[in-house]
Design a protein around this motif. Structure first.
Motif, PDB file in Angstrom:
ATOM      1  N   SER A 247      -8.289   3.141  -0.578  1.00  0.00           N
ATOM      2  CA  SER A 247      -7.572   3.841  -1.661  1.00  0.00           C
ATOM      3  C   SER A 247      -6.290   4.415  -1.072  1.00  0.00           C
ATOM      4  CB  SER A 247      -8.440   4.977  -2.220  1.00  0.00           C
ATOM      5  OG  SER A 247      -8.664   5.946  -1.213  1.00  0.00           O
ATOM      6  N   VAL A 248      -5.264   4.444  -1.908  1.00  0.00           N
ATOM      7  CA  VAL A 248      -3.935   4.831  -1.420  1.00  0.00           C
ATOM      8  C   VAL A 248      -3.300   5.802  -2.401  1.00  0.00           C
ATOM      9  CG1 VAL A 248      -1.605   3.907  -1.016  1.00  0.00           C
ATOM     10  CG2 VAL A 248      -3.597   2.651  -0.194  1.00  0.00           C
ATOM     11  N   TYR A 249      -2.502   6.751  -1.893  1.00  0.00           N
ATOM     12  CA  TYR A 249      -1.828   7.699  -2.773  1.00  0.00           C
ATOM     13  C   TYR A 249      -1.062   6.969  -3.874  1.00  0.00           C
ATOM     14  CZ  TYR A 249       1.815  10.073  -4.979  1.00  0.00           C
ATOM     15  OH  TYR A 249       2.618  10.513  -5.991  1.00  0.00           O
ATOM     16  N   GLY A 250      -1.169   7.498  -5.078  1.00  0.00           N
ATOM     17  CA  GLY A 250      -0.272   7.059  -6.149  1.00  0.00           C
ATOM     18  C   GLY A 250      -0.795   5.924  -6.978  1.00  0.00           C
ATOM     19  N   VAL A 251      -2.006   5.423  -6.665  1.00  0.00           N
ATOM     20  CA  VAL A 251      -2.544   4.297  -7.427  1.00  0.00           C
ATOM     21  C   VAL A 251      -3.615   4.821  -8.360  1.00  0.00           C
ATOM     22  CG1 VAL A 251      -3.706   2.063  -7.315  1.00  0.00           C
ATOM     23  CG2 VAL A 251      -2.075   2.721  -5.525  1.00  0.00           C
ATOM     24  N   ALA A 252      -3.367   4.662  -9.699  1.00  0.00           N
ATOM     25  CA  ALA A 252      -4.298   5.210 -10.696  1.00  0.00           C
ATOM     26  C   ALA A 252      -5.672   4.593 -10.500  1.00  0.00           C
ATOM     27  CB  ALA A 252      -3.774   4.914 -12.100  1.00  0.00           C
ATOM     28  N   ALA A 253      -6.690   5.398 -10.675  1.00  0.00           N
ATOM     29  CA  ALA A 253      -8.070   4.938 -10.462  1.00  0.00           C
ATOM     30  C   ALA A 253      -8.428   3.864 -11.481  1.00  0.00           C
ATOM     31  CB  ALA A 253      -9.015   6.116 -10.597  1.00  0.00           C
ATOM     32  N   SER A 254      -7.859   4.013 -12.703  1.00  0.00           N
ATOM     33  CA  SER A 254      -8.293   3.057 -13.735  1.00  0.00           C
ATOM     34  C   SER A 254      -7.388   1.826 -13.679  1.00  0.00           C
ATOM     35  CB  SER A 254      -8.121   3.718 -15.107  1.00  0.00           C
ATOM     36  OG  SER A 254      -6.752   4.066 -15.248  1.00  0.00           O
ATOM     37  N   ALA A 255      -7.863   0.739 -14.213  1.00  0.00           N
ATOM     38  CA  ALA A 255      -7.064  -0.494 -14.224  1.00  0.00           C
ATOM     39  C   ALA A 255      -5.792  -0.249 -15.033  1.00  0.00           C
ATOM     40  CB  ALA A 255      -7.885  -1.602 -14.868  1.00  0.00           C
TER      41      ALA A 255
ATOM     42  N   GLU B 100     -11.572  12.108   1.570  1.00  0.00           N
ATOM     43  CA  GLU B 100     -10.800  11.675   2.746  1.00  0.00           C
ATOM     44  C   GLU B 100     -10.399  10.212   2.587  1.00  0.00           C
ATOM     45  OE1 GLU B 100     -11.977  12.867   6.587  1.00  0.00           O
ATOM     46  OE2 GLU B 100     -12.079  14.999   5.997  1.00  0.00           O
ATOM     47  N   GLU B 101      -9.151   9.917   2.906  1.00  0.00           N
ATOM     48  CA  GLU B 101      -8.636   8.556   2.813  1.00  0.00           C
ATOM     49  C   GLU B 101      -8.155   8.107   4.200  1.00  0.00           C
ATOM     50  OE1 GLU B 101      -7.045   8.814  -1.831  1.00  0.00           O
ATOM     51  OE2 GLU B 101      -5.589   8.627  -0.222  1.00  0.00           O
ATOM     52  N   THR B 102      -8.126   6.781   4.384  1.00  0.00           N
ATOM     53  CA  THR B 102      -7.653   6.223   5.653  1.00  0.00           C
ATOM     54  C   THR B 102      -6.298   5.550   5.448  1.00  0.00           C
ATOM     55  OG1 THR B 102      -9.930   5.845   6.344  1.00  0.00           O
ATOM     56  CG2 THR B 102      -8.219   4.635   7.543  1.00  0.00           C
ATOM     57  N   TRP B 103      -5.411   5.733   6.395  1.00  0.00           N
ATOM     58  CA  TRP B 103      -4.043   5.267   6.252  1.00  0.00           C
ATOM     59  C   TRP B 103      -3.631   4.408   7.432  1.00  0.00           C
ATOM     60  CZ3 TRP B 103      -0.622   4.351   2.808  1.00  0.00           C
ATOM     61  CH2 TRP B 103       0.720   4.218   3.136  1.00  0.00           C
ATOM     62  N   ASP B 104      -2.695   3.432   7.114  1.00  0.00           N
ATOM     63  CA  ASP B 104      -2.159   2.564   8.177  1.00  0.00           C
ATOM     64  C   ASP B 104      -0.692   2.288   7.846  1.00  0.00           C
ATOM     65  OD1 ASP B 104      -3.127  -0.691   9.601  1.00  0.00           O
ATOM     66  OD2 ASP B 104      -1.248   0.440   9.685  1.00  0.00           O
ATOM     67  N   THR B 105       0.211   3.003   8.492  1.00  0.00           N
ATOM     68  CA  THR B 105       1.630   2.905   8.153  1.00  0.00           C
ATOM     69  C   THR B 105       2.177   1.492   8.388  1.00  0.00           C
ATOM     70  OG1 THR B 105       1.949   5.233   8.731  1.00  0.00           O
ATOM     71  CG2 THR B 105       3.930   3.878   8.561  1.00  0.00           C
ATOM     72  N   ARG B 106       1.756   0.824   9.460  1.00  0.00           N
ATOM     73  CA  ARG B 106       2.323  -0.506   9.745  1.00  0.00           C
ATOM     74  C   ARG B 106       1.911  -1.507   8.676  1.00  0.00           C
ATOM     75  NH1 ARG B 106       0.799  -3.058  14.084  1.00  0.00           N
ATOM     76  NH2 ARG B 106       2.751  -4.272  14.271  1.00  0.00           N
ATOM     77  N   ALA B 107       0.647  -1.368   8.161  1.00  0.00           N
ATOM     78  CA  ALA B 107       0.221  -2.262   7.059  1.00  0.00           C
ATOM     79  C   ALA B 107       1.076  -1.976   5.823  1.00  0.00           C
ATOM     80  CB  ALA B 107      -1.262  -2.028   6.755  1.00  0.00           C
ATOM     81  N   TYR B 108       1.357  -0.710   5.608  1.00  0.00           N
ATOM     82  CA  TYR B 108       2.185  -0.280   4.461  1.00  0.00           C
ATOM     83  C   TYR B 108       3.591  -0.855   4.597  1.00  0.00           C
ATOM     84  CZ  TYR B 108       5.142   3.245   2.066  1.00  0.00           C
ATOM     85  OH  TYR B 108       6.101   3.897   1.318  1.00  0.00           O
ATOM     86  N   LEU B 109       4.204  -0.726   5.775  1.00  0.00           N
ATOM     87  CA  LEU B 109       5.570  -1.204   5.980  1.00  0.00           C
ATOM     88  C   LEU B 109       5.661  -2.722   5.823  1.00  0.00           C
ATOM     89  CD1 LEU B 109       6.624   0.986   9.054  1.00  0.00           C
ATOM     90  CD2 LEU B 109       7.370   1.261   6.677  1.00  0.00           C
ATOM     91  N   ARG B 110       4.588  -3.426   6.195  1.00  0.00           N
ATOM     92  CA  ARG B 110       4.583  -4.892   6.040  1.00  0.00           C
ATOM     93  C   ARG B 110       4.488  -5.293   4.573  1.00  0.00           C
ATOM     94  NH1 ARG B 110       1.008  -4.606  10.404  1.00  0.00           N
ATOM     95  NH2 ARG B 110      -0.827  -4.913   9.032  1.00  0.00           N
ATOM     96  N   HIS B 111       3.799  -4.442   3.771  1.00  0.00           N
ATOM     97  CA  HIS B 111       3.454  -4.858   2.403  1.00  0.00           C
ATOM     98  C   HIS B 111       4.493  -4.480   1.353  1.00  0.00           C
ATOM     99  CE1 HIS B 111       0.896  -6.004  -0.925  1.00  0.00           C
ATOM    100  NE2 HIS B 111       0.935  -4.763  -1.424  1.00  0.00           N
ATOM    101  N   VAL B 112       5.098  -3.298   1.477  1.00  0.00           N
ATOM    102  CA  VAL B 112       5.921  -2.755   0.374  1.00  0.00           C
ATOM    103  C   VAL B 112       7.100  -3.643  -0.004  1.00  0.00           C
ATOM    104  CG1 VAL B 112       7.398  -0.818  -0.319  1.00  0.00           C
ATOM    105  CG2 VAL B 112       5.183  -0.381   0.729  1.00  0.00           C
ATOM    106  N   PRO B 113       7.843  -4.224   0.936  1.00  0.00           N
ATOM    107  CA  PRO B 113       8.982  -5.063   0.504  1.00  0.00           C
ATOM    108  C   PRO B 113       8.547  -6.204  -0.420  1.00  0.00           C
ATOM    109  CG  PRO B 113       9.184  -4.535   2.834  1.00  0.00           C
ATOM    110  CD  PRO B 113       7.830  -4.053   2.421  1.00  0.00           C
TER     111      PRO B 113
ATOM    112  N   ARG C 120      -6.459  10.345   6.966  1.00  0.00           N
ATOM    113  CA  ARG C 120      -6.685  10.163   8.402  1.00  0.00           C
ATOM    114  C   ARG C 120      -6.257   8.758   8.817  1.00  0.00           C
ATOM    115  NH1 ARG C 120      -9.927  14.056  10.851  1.00  0.00           N
ATOM    116  NH2 ARG C 120     -11.021  15.467   9.414  1.00  0.00           N
ATOM    117  N   LEU C 121      -5.841   8.601  10.043  1.00  0.00           N
ATOM    118  CA  LEU C 121      -5.577   7.287  10.605  1.00  0.00           C
ATOM    119  C   LEU C 121      -6.908   6.647  10.974  1.00  0.00           C
ATOM    120  CD1 LEU C 121      -2.509   8.194  12.876  1.00  0.00           C
ATOM    121  CD2 LEU C 121      -2.513   7.326  10.511  1.00  0.00           C
ATOM    122  N   ALA C 122      -6.864   5.370  11.305  1.00  0.00           N
ATOM    123  CA  ALA C 122      -8.110   4.635  11.573  1.00  0.00           C
ATOM    124  C   ALA C 122      -8.918   5.292  12.688  1.00  0.00           C
ATOM    125  CB  ALA C 122      -7.778   3.195  11.945  1.00  0.00           C
ATOM    126  N   ASP C 123      -8.232   5.943  13.646  1.00  0.00           N
ATOM    127  CA  ASP C 123      -8.983   6.566  14.762  1.00  0.00           C
ATOM    128  C   ASP C 123      -9.460   7.970  14.397  1.00  0.00           C
ATOM    129  OD1 ASP C 123      -6.134   7.676  16.833  1.00  0.00           O
ATOM    130  OD2 ASP C 123      -6.777   8.224  14.798  1.00  0.00           O
TER     131      ASP C 123
END
Ligand code: CS2
Ligand code: MG
Length: 413
Positions: free
Chosen positions: A157-165, A189-202, A404-407
């Motif tokens: 799950s990621v910030y800003g994405v509505a739970a419902s379809a 608690e959510e898990t975050w990965d900035t490099r995955a985010y940077l690869r995906h957003v463009p 939190r980050l993966a670690d």
């Protein structure tokens, strides 16, 4: 015009709100928003236990003096709790002053500078197809500017994405403050990965531009998660998609960090929704490190403080982009709409629609038409608080998620 009472109303029509209700001896009522998402009771207590006793008997007309009295007189300065409490008092007194004058607040702020305030809504999707449906739904809803947020492959799950379809017909958007079912209330608690985010957003913006063309103003919220160089990388990678702004690209308390981002990208930058004082902006404005001021009236000391902040921003060519999620109550939102209409350096207004229950409690009069918001010409703010309805929705603890980050390292959410 003697203040007779200052009551703090905590109500939770689907989400928590704190409202200050000031009544004068001649029967005028003023409202102020004091909602601080996840820490509401701290502000309620600050108002109830430390501010309200000081207000009774004061002249409601003396807004500037009351602001300075509460700011300097507290000795301990700034901070989100103090400034939300001062904001509520300030906004309520402006509501009263405009009602006493028999005019909408914007007329006291210099009158209308535009027909209405361009609004943006929150389109989101767990994946790109769902996002594109959400953009369509928001365009159909009348929005003419859209914030774009999606899920990130590999993250639950990621910030800003509505739970419902997307396209579910839900009239209001992503609600970040959540209550864990049963047991003690703890932040999700959510898990975050900035490099995955940077690869995906463009690729997300490539798809949105492909589908909706180059004209539609698109915004994106980085939500404080990137280092300055990561933010510079994202800003640069999004340049082909001509964003209206990239928001909270990096935690804003390190104002100097924006220099590095600015050196690498022409993507416009917006920051400040977690700021609570003009002093948080001085470097950012003087060095033109940002393009939009994100603060909300509710978190920055009220109408008085926001007007002064926007007047300073105007000196440096920086425009308004006031914060307008559902945790800004309809009272706080209405106060912003009056400023949006009046100031010359207006940029855009965030507008997440409040839930039907919220609008049972807060009777609003603003309009949203052809993508533009207008506060209405009702006297004062143009919002009434239904105390009976408010009493039907008792407070429920709710917290914003922890990231939190993966670690397991805690990260900015
Ligand atoms: C977000 C907010 O609207 C935005 O730009 O940053 O939704 C923010 O997450 C909430 O106000 C937090 O309560
Ligand atoms: Mg934001």
């Amino acid at each position: 015009m003697r203040i007779e009472s200052a009551e703090t109303v905590v109500t939770s029509p689907g989400r928590n709100f704190v409202t200050l209700r000031v009544v004068t001896a001649d029967g005028l009522t003023g409202l102020g928003d004091a909602t601080l998402n996840g820490r509401e009771l701290a502000v309620a207590s600050y108002l109830r236990d430390h501010v309200a006793p000081l207000l009774t008997g004061r002249d409601a007309r003396n807004i500037e003096d009351t602001w300075q009295y509460l700011y300097r007189g507290a000795y301990w300065r700034r901070g989100p709790v103090t400034m939300a409490a001062i904001a509520a008092v300030d906004t309520a007194l402006w509501d009263i002053k405009a009602k006493a004058a028999g005019m909408p607040l914007y007329q006291l702020l210099g009158g209308a500078s535009r027909r209405g305030a361009l609004a943006y809504g929150h389109a989101s999707g767990r994946d790109v197809p769902e996002l594109l449906d959400s953009v369509r739904a928001h365009l159909a809803d009348g929005y003419r500017a859209i914030r774009v947020q999606t899920g990130i492959p590999g993250l639950d799950s990621v910030y800003g994405v509505a739970a419902s379809a997307a396209g579910s017909g839900e009239r209001y958007d992503y609600e970040p403050a959540r209550r864990t079912a049963g047991g003690p209330v703890l932040p999700v608690e959510e898990t975050w990965d900035t490099r995955a985010y940077l690869r995906h957003v463009p690729s997300v913006f490539e798809a949105v531009r492909e589908e909706f063309g180059p004209e539609l103003p698109l915004l994106h919220d980085g939500h404080h998660r990137m280092t300055p160089i990561q933010a510079a990388k994202l800003g640069k990678s999004l340049e082909p998609y001509d964003l209206f702004w990239l928001e909270d690209a990096t935690p804003g308390e390190d104002q100097a960090a924006l220099r590095l981002i600015r050196q690498h990208t022409t993507t416009p930058l917006a920051i400040g929704e977690v700021f609570n004082s003009v002093h948080d902006y001085t470097t950012l404005l003087a060095e033109r490190l940002i393009d939009y001021v994100r603060s909300a009236v509710t978190h920055t000391g009220g109408v008085t403080a926001m007007k002064k902040l926007l007047d300073l921003a105007a000196v440096y060519g920086v425009r308004s982009g006031m914060h307008g999620p559902t945790d800004i109550s309809p009272v706080g939102m209405a106060a912003q709409l009056h400023l949006d209409l009046a100031v010359h350096n207006f940029g855009i207004q965030e507008y997440m629609r409040h839930s039907p229950e919220s609008l049972e409690v807060f009777r609003t009069s603003w309009t949203f038409d052809e993508g533009l918001l207008h506060p209405s010409d009702a006297p004062g703010l143009g919002v009434d608080l239904d105390l009976d309805a408010a009493g039907r929705f008792p407070y429920e603890p709710a917290y914003l998620p922890v990231n939190r980050l993966a670690d397991g390292t805690v990260h900015d959410w």
